[in-house]
Design an enzyme around this catalytic site. Structure first.
Site, mmCIF file in Angstrom:
data_model
loop_
_atom_site.group_PDB
_atom_site.id
_atom_site.type_symbol
_atom_site.label_atom_id
_atom_site.label_comp_id
_atom_site.label_asym_id
_atom_site.label_seq_id
_atom_site.Cartn_x
_atom_site.Cartn_y
_atom_site.Cartn_z
ATOM 1 N N ARG A 1 40.067 45.645 35.434
ATOM 2 C CA ARG A 1 40.315 44.414 34.678
ATOM 3 C C ARG A 1 40.773 44.703 33.246
ATOM 4 O O ARG A 1 40.464 43.951 32.325
ATOM 5 C CB ARG A 1 39.076 43.501 34.639
ATOM 6 N N ASP B 1 45.370 39.593 42.343
ATOM 7 C CA ASP B 1 44.000 39.243 42.694
ATOM 8 C C ASP B 1 43.765 39.612 44.148
ATOM 9 O O ASP B 1 44.679 39.519 44.975
ATOM 10 C CB ASP B 1 43.753 37.740 42.496
ATOM 11 N N ARG C 1 41.112 38.493 30.592
ATOM 12 C CA ARG C 1 40.714 37.440 29.655
ATOM 13 C C ARG C 1 40.157 37.925 28.322
ATOM 14 O O ARG C 1 40.080 37.152 27.370
ATOM 15 C CB ARG C 1 39.673 36.526 30.323
ATOM 16 N N TYR D 1 34.144 36.104 50.846
ATOM 17 C CA TYR D 1 34.744 34.997 50.105
ATOM 18 C C TYR D 1 35.247 33.895 51.045
ATOM 19 O O TYR D 1 35.088 32.705 50.773
ATOM 20 C CB TYR D 1 35.920 35.498 49.262
#
Length: 365
Positions: A30, A81, A34, A162
């Site tokens: 990552r 992703d 963000r 998921y």
């Protein structure tokens, strides 16, 4: 294969070949995300999956940390992703602000398989996931050979979790219930996801990925025995089939949260080039036990990791101290410095710089 700029920094790839190198290469899971203000600026006007599906945006975001930490990172990982695979198989996935991934209509029983698309029904990964390939090819060109580019997928068990839970979970009770209520259908689903993932990884290599990583983020939700039944065969199949076609492309697997015994099974029993460790694993003990076994099969032990990401909330002195300790734990084997999981959204970018600088300092031979 396409014609791309010559690679200037091959430290990461040399370690994955088992070579002794001048210092540990470093990158971070990552690392494009963000915590970077430049990434948040792009997200103001672009929904998360729009960034993934727009090659120019995915390329820009992938390169952002390489530009910010110039000369400190030894690899880039394509911005995408793991959930693009369930999307390509026919399930809707949304990225909900403040909540994370959400499946409005998850799989509830095996009868929901009829909503899935696979190769037998005309599934074409190039058609469904071509935007990832385009992003990889564009990024290889825009990197100008500064560092190699990593492609990736999520492991079948993690994606299955998921797809059934509908998002993240504290217990994974819905997904795990399938293992006991519908074991045959659970294996069918895992195999279908694995088949799509194999084609997807091969496509990423053809597009320009120079290394691959398989993220098994929910591996630790299974016992060692259950992991060996419901995840191990499928991550093993992925490595086997991709490496059969692309033997020179290194593959890393990240089975987060698994027992050291499981790591040994993966190291000795699969085609993965390297294993990424989370911060709960003691590298020194693992190396002491595993390295003699690896020598018997003439395979180098190559490990990645494993600083606890929360250390990056510490001051410079703490980050340097913990990084030096991590480097020493891996000193007897081939090591790629990384975190034990991904960057957190509220990390200070300057603190990551301190970590990268510490890796350069303390891993010099």
């Amino acid at each position: 294969m396409m014609d791309f700029p010559a690679l200037k920094n091959d430290l990461f790839l040399r370690v994955l070949k088992g070579e002794k190198v001048e210092r540990a290469p470093v990158w971070c899971m990552r690392q494009a995300g963000r915590y970077l203000p430049e990434f948040r600026e792009i997200r103001v006007e672009n929904e998360f999956f729009k960034v993934c599906r727009t090659p120019e945006l995915a390329c820009e975001v992938t390169i952002q940390p390489i530009s910010r930490y110039r000369g400190l990172l030894d690899a880039a990982i394509i911005f995408s992703d793991i959930l693009v695979v369930p999307q390509a198989m026919g399930l809707e996935v949304l990225m909900v602000p403040g909540k994370g991934p959400h499946f409005p209509d998850p799989l509830v029983t095996p009868s929901d398989f009829k909503r899935l698309i696979d190769k037998s029904e005309g599934y074409d990964p190039h058609e469904q996931l071509g935007y990832v390939y385009d992003a990889i090819s564009l990024t290889r060109k825009k990197l100008f050979g500064i560092v190699p580019l990593i492609g990736f997928i999520g492991a079948p068990w993690t994606l299955m979790a998921y797809m059934i839970e509908g998002g993240g979970s504290k217990t994974f009770s819905k997904a795990k219930a399938w293992l006991w209520k519908y074991p045959e259908q659970a294996h069918e689903l895992l195999d279908r996801v694995a088949s799509v993932s194999i084609e997807f990884l091969k496509g990423q290599v053809r597009a320009g990925a120079q290394a691959l990583q398989v993220f098994d983020s929910w591996a630790g939700e299974l016992s060692n025995e259950d992991y060996l039944e419901f995840s191990f065969p499928y991550i093993s199949k992925i490595a086997q089939e991709v490496s059969a076609e692309f033997p020179d492309i290194p593959m890393i697997v990240f089975p987060k949260g698994v027992h050291p015994e499981t790591i040994k099974e993966i190291a000795l029993g699969t085609k993965y080039t390297a294993i990424s460790l989370d911060w709960t694993i003691d590298p020194k003990s693992l190396i002491t036990e595993l390295e003699p076994e690896m020598k018997k099969i003439n395979k180098p032990l190559i490990l990645q990791g494993n600083l606890d990401p929360t250390v990056l909330f510490g001051d410079k002195e703490i980050i340097q101290k913990k990084t030096e300790s991590m480097i020493k734990q891996f000193s007897s084997t081939n090591h790629i410095a990384n975190l034990g999981h991904g960057m957190l959204p509220n990390h200070d970018p300057e603190h990551l710089k301190w970590y990268l600088e510490a890796v350069h300092k303390y891993s010099q031979l």
